[in-house]
Enzyme design. Structure first.
Site, PDB file in Angstrom:
ATOM      1  N   HIS A 195      19.683 -16.942  47.756  1.00  0.00           N
ATOM      2  CA  HIS A 195      20.204 -18.269  48.081  1.00  0.00           C
ATOM      3  C   HIS A 195      21.647 -18.415  47.617  1.00  0.00           C
ATOM      4  O   HIS A 195      22.470 -19.051  48.267  1.00  0.00           O
ATOM      5  CB  HIS A 195      19.374 -19.358  47.394  1.00  0.00           C
ATOM      6  N   ARG A 302      15.710 -21.769  64.514  1.00  0.00           N
ATOM      7  CA  ARG A 302      14.585 -21.466  63.616  1.00  0.00           C
ATOM      8  C   ARG A 302      13.797 -22.756  63.334  1.00  0.00           C
ATOM      9  O   ARG A 302      14.144 -23.502  62.435  1.00  0.00           O
ATOM     10  CB  ARG A 302      15.100 -20.904  62.293  1.00  0.00           C
ATOM     11  N   ARG A 337      12.780 -20.739  68.826  1.00  0.00           N
ATOM     12  CA  ARG A 337      11.781 -19.798  68.315  1.00  0.00           C
ATOM     13  C   ARG A 337      10.583 -20.584  67.812  1.00  0.00           C
ATOM     14  O   ARG A 337      10.743 -21.548  67.061  1.00  0.00           O
ATOM     15  CB  ARG A 337      12.352 -18.958  67.182  1.00  0.00           C
ATOM     16  N   GLU A 437      11.053  -7.190  66.270  1.00  0.00           N
ATOM     17  CA  GLU A 437      11.354  -7.095  64.848  1.00  0.00           C
ATOM     18  C   GLU A 437      10.390  -6.202  64.086  1.00  0.00           C
ATOM     19  O   GLU A 437      10.484  -6.082  62.878  1.00  0.00           O
ATOM     20  CB  GLU A 437      11.490  -8.459  64.175  1.00  0.00           C
ATOM     21  N   ASP A 461      14.236  -8.377  60.098  1.00  0.00           N
ATOM     22  CA  ASP A 461      12.879  -7.876  59.911  1.00  0.00           C
ATOM     23  C   ASP A 461      12.721  -6.450  60.432  1.00  0.00           C
ATOM     24  O   ASP A 461      12.011  -5.648  59.843  1.00  0.00           O
ATOM     25  CB  ASP A 461      11.875  -8.802  60.602  1.00  0.00           C
ATOM     26  N   ARG A 471      12.657  -7.324  52.225  1.00  0.00           N
ATOM     27  CA  ARG A 471      14.028  -7.837  52.319  1.00  0.00           C
ATOM     28  C   ARG A 471      14.384  -8.830  51.212  1.00  0.00           C
ATOM     29  O   ARG A 471      15.547  -9.175  51.047  1.00  0.00           O
ATOM     30  CB  ARG A 471      14.282  -8.443  53.709  1.00  0.00           C
ATOM     31  N   CYS A 508      19.671 -11.343  67.329  1.00  0.00           N
ATOM     32  CA  CYS A 508      19.912 -12.550  66.534  1.00  0.00           C
ATOM     33  C   CYS A 508      19.789 -12.288  65.042  1.00  0.00           C
ATOM     34  O   CYS A 508      19.890 -13.212  64.240  1.00  0.00           O
ATOM     35  CB  CYS A 508      18.987 -13.677  66.973  1.00  0.00           C
TER      36      CYS A 508
HETATM   37  C1  PEP Z   1      15.316 -11.429  61.977  1.00  0.00           C
HETATM   38  O1  PEP Z   1      14.282 -11.023  61.437  1.00  0.00           O
HETATM   39  O2  PEP Z   1      16.309 -10.695  62.215  1.00  0.00           O
HETATM   40  C2  PEP Z   1      15.440 -12.843  62.364  1.00  0.00           C
HETATM   41  C3  PEP Z   1      16.475 -13.280  63.049  1.00  0.00           C
HETATM   42  O3  PEP Z   1      14.475 -13.686  61.912  1.00  0.00           O
HETATM   43  P1  PEP Z   1      14.413 -14.257  60.416  1.00  0.00           P
HETATM   44  O4  PEP Z   1      15.649 -13.838  59.683  1.00  0.00           O
HETATM   45  O5  PEP Z   1      14.294 -15.733  60.554  1.00  0.00           O
HETATM   46  O6  PEP Z   1      13.162 -13.604  59.913  1.00  0.00           O
HETATM   47 MG    MG Z   2      12.544 -12.290  61.524  1.00  0.00          MG
END
Ligand code: PEP
Ligand code: MG
Length: 580
Positions: A195, A302, A337, A437, A461, A471, A508
């Site tokens: 964060h 999102r 999404r 992903e 992801d 991650r 994305c």
């Molecule tokens: C991703 O996984 O790249 C993505 C855009 O989704 P999020 O970061 O919301 O998991």
């Molecule tokens: Mg994702």
């Protein structure tokens, strides 16, 4: 003599300033005995400390910048809730009375206990809650120890802004220090997805994290240069180095001014290939930033943030209102999404489905929606109704097989029948796309393409699942590498599957907004990029100078590289300006 140090650059920019070391969490806690007749006063001192800490956090919450990501305010709310929790307030008062110990020591005992409980939990989300316990108790300790000044960076007149060097910094610390006019942050812990890193980026303050010996090697008041992109810190630079970096600072300012002029320009490569630049948004109001930089639409909205920090689920009308707001504020398609909850994104307040032992591999995203169909139908109704009013596209997160696509399409069909019977309008040809992903989706992309209207590569992801690295775990951040040959091959397979189907493929994940990879992605055949609005213009600039036909040949040859390091060496060559 100058000294070079290296960490992880998480927020771009050059800062030249003087070191100001602070101790954000690892404080020296005194231990002493409290006489029986002084126990009430000690408990009262602790309670006053609690009240003062609460006031501090409330002030910080009210000062969160409007453009900060929504999770920052949520994060501060979590700290406020922790302060209210009896596990902190009542238990510490009880420890003071039972052990006759001073408030700081009682707080330390309780903190150690809570941390050990969280440590035993095998759950990524709860591990982040453990860090919250450490941060909130450290803030309270600093109040009790009257060491609040340690977190204050005093800005002296006519001097360079201070460069804060700390063990760890919470988003709340970053907000306070930002208001005091700091030049940069260096911390010993933390990672690019924390964060604090997100906040430093939205405040545009250069930051380097994971510089383990920073407080030992950097001295108070010495001059340092911080390069928040490369993750480098140069201590005690000589006059020549200072001049070099001042020159770079000026060049960066000129660059920002120049980017502003690209707003109305079309994103077309030097050899005439049109590229779509879309924006990622988290709250409906973020779409104003997207419109401001002239985004071609929204590539990722999102929606999970609509569901967080509340006690109930958003109603159909509420969701419809949010989707309408986004539709009205931008031109072009709006890719919504569906709910992506699970793993590190949770509802809190006891509203989450039972956590599995491996939450990232458990009931998350589309899997959760296909299980909780009553909840999912509400979102589908709102999405379909919004589709009557603009170019809405629906995107499904974490698709790993064709069945999930078919099942969702079936649910959408049923929802359409229901809406039709009720007399609601909707787009009966609503495009439904799959996020790519997980490796299974990329490897079977030609098969998925038969059932999807578009693909969007979620590289955050995709990298996590391909490289088997969590991650949100900063211990293994070093494994996160978009240039790993396995990742590049999966991206290429997906783009090729899209070209053959043919269906559009966009990206994305964060990789799309990183200009180090723009030419590589063009060379892999990507024609749609979706990113945080703040990155759109700089990516556009690179696109306008690139020659796709040449890049495709170069990148094809580079795919033979046997590892990411070898690939990285060739990547620089892609930066040569292309012949027009
Ligand atoms: C991703 O996984 O790249 C993505 C855009 O989704 P999020 O970061 O919301 O998991
Ligand atoms: Mg994702």
């Amino acid at each position: 003599m100058s000294l070079w140090l290296s960490g992880i650059g998480v927020s771009r920019g050059i800062a030249i300033g003087r070191v100001h070391r602070i101790h954000a969490t690892d404080l020296d806690i005194p231990e002493y005995e409290i006489a029986a007749d002084a126990l009430d006063a000690e408990v009262q001192r602790f309670e006053e400390g609690l009240a003062r800490t609460r006031e501090q956090l409330e002030t910080i919450r009210d000062q969160v910048p409007a453009n900060a990501p929504p999770e920052i305010a949520a994060f501060i709310e979590t700290h406020l809730l922790m302060l209210e929790d009896s596990a902190l307030s009542d238990t510490v008062a009880k420890l003071i009375r039972e052990h006759h110990c001073n408030a700081e020591w009682a707080l330390k005992l309780q903190q150690d206990h809570l941390v050990s409980v969280f440590d035993q939990m095998d759950d990524a989300y709860l591990r982040t809650r453990r860090d919250d316990v450490v941060h909130v108790t450290a803030r309270l300790q600093r109040v009790l120890l009257k060491e609040e000044r340690h977190i204050e960076a005093r800005r002296e007149a006519n001097r360079e802004p201070p460069v804060i060097v700390a063990d760890d910094l919470t988003p709340a610390d970053i907000i306070i220090l930002h208001q005091q006019g700091v030049g940069a942050f260096i911390s010993e812990h933390g990672g690019p997805l924390s964060h604090s890193a997100i906040l430093a980026r939205s405040l545009r303050i250069p930051a380097v994290v994971g510089m383990h010996a920073a407080r030992r090697l950097l001295l108070d008041d010495e001059t340092v240069v911080v390069d928040g992109e490369a993750g480098h810190v140069l201590a005690a630079p000589d006059a020549e180095a200072i001049e070099f970096y001042r020159h770079r600072q000026k060049r960066d300012q000129r660059y920002r001014r120049m980017l502003g002029k690209l707003k109305g320009e079309p994103a077309v490569t030097a050899d005439g290939v049109p590229i779509r630049l879309l924006a990622n948004v988290e709250l409906p109001d973020d779409s104003a930033d997207a419109a401001e930089v002239g985004a071609d639409g929204i590539g990722l909205y999102r929606t999970e943030f609509l569901y967080m920090n509340r006690e109930d689920m958003p109603t159909e009308e509420e969701q419809l209102a949010a989707y309408r707001r986004v539709l009205r504020s931008v031109d072009g398609p709006v890719t919504i999404r569906t709910l992506d909850l699970g793993a590190d994104k949770t509802l809190g307040q006891g509203r989450d489905p039972a956590q599995s032992t491996n939450p990232a591999l458990g009931l998350r995203a589309i899997r959760l929606c296909l299980k909780e169909t009553d909840m999912f139908r509400v979102q589908l109704r709102a999405l379909l109704r919004a589709s009557a009013e603009g170019d809405v596209r629906v995107m499904l997160p974490m698709i790993s097989n064709t069945q999930e696509l078919k099942q969702t399409r079936h649910l959408i069909g049923e929802t359409m029948n229901q809406l039709r019977a009720e007399g609601h309008a909707f787009n009966s040809a609503l495009p439904v796309g799959a996020m790519i992903e997980v490796p299974a989706a990329a490897l079977s992309a030609p098969l998925l393409a038969r059932h999807a209207d578009f693909f969007s590569l979620g590289t955050n992801d995709l990298i996590q699942y391909t490289l088997a690295m969590d991650r949100v775990d900063d211990e293994i951040n070093y494994l996160y590498d978009p240039l790993h040959p396995a990742v590049l091959r999966l991206i290429k397979l997906t783009i090729e599957a899209g070209e053959q189907a043919p269906i559009p493929v966009s990206m994305c994940g964060e990789m799309a907004s990183d200009r180090r990879y723009t030419r590589l992605l063009l060379g892999l055949g990507l024609t749609e990029f979706s990113m945080h609005p703040a990155s759109i213009l700089e990516v556009k600039q690179l696109i306008m100078q690139s020659n796709v036909a040449a890049l495709r040949e170069q990148v094809d040859a580079m795919l033979a590289c046997s590892d990411a390091d070898e690939f990285r060496e060739h990547l620089d060559a892609l930066d040569e300006p292309a012949p027009a």
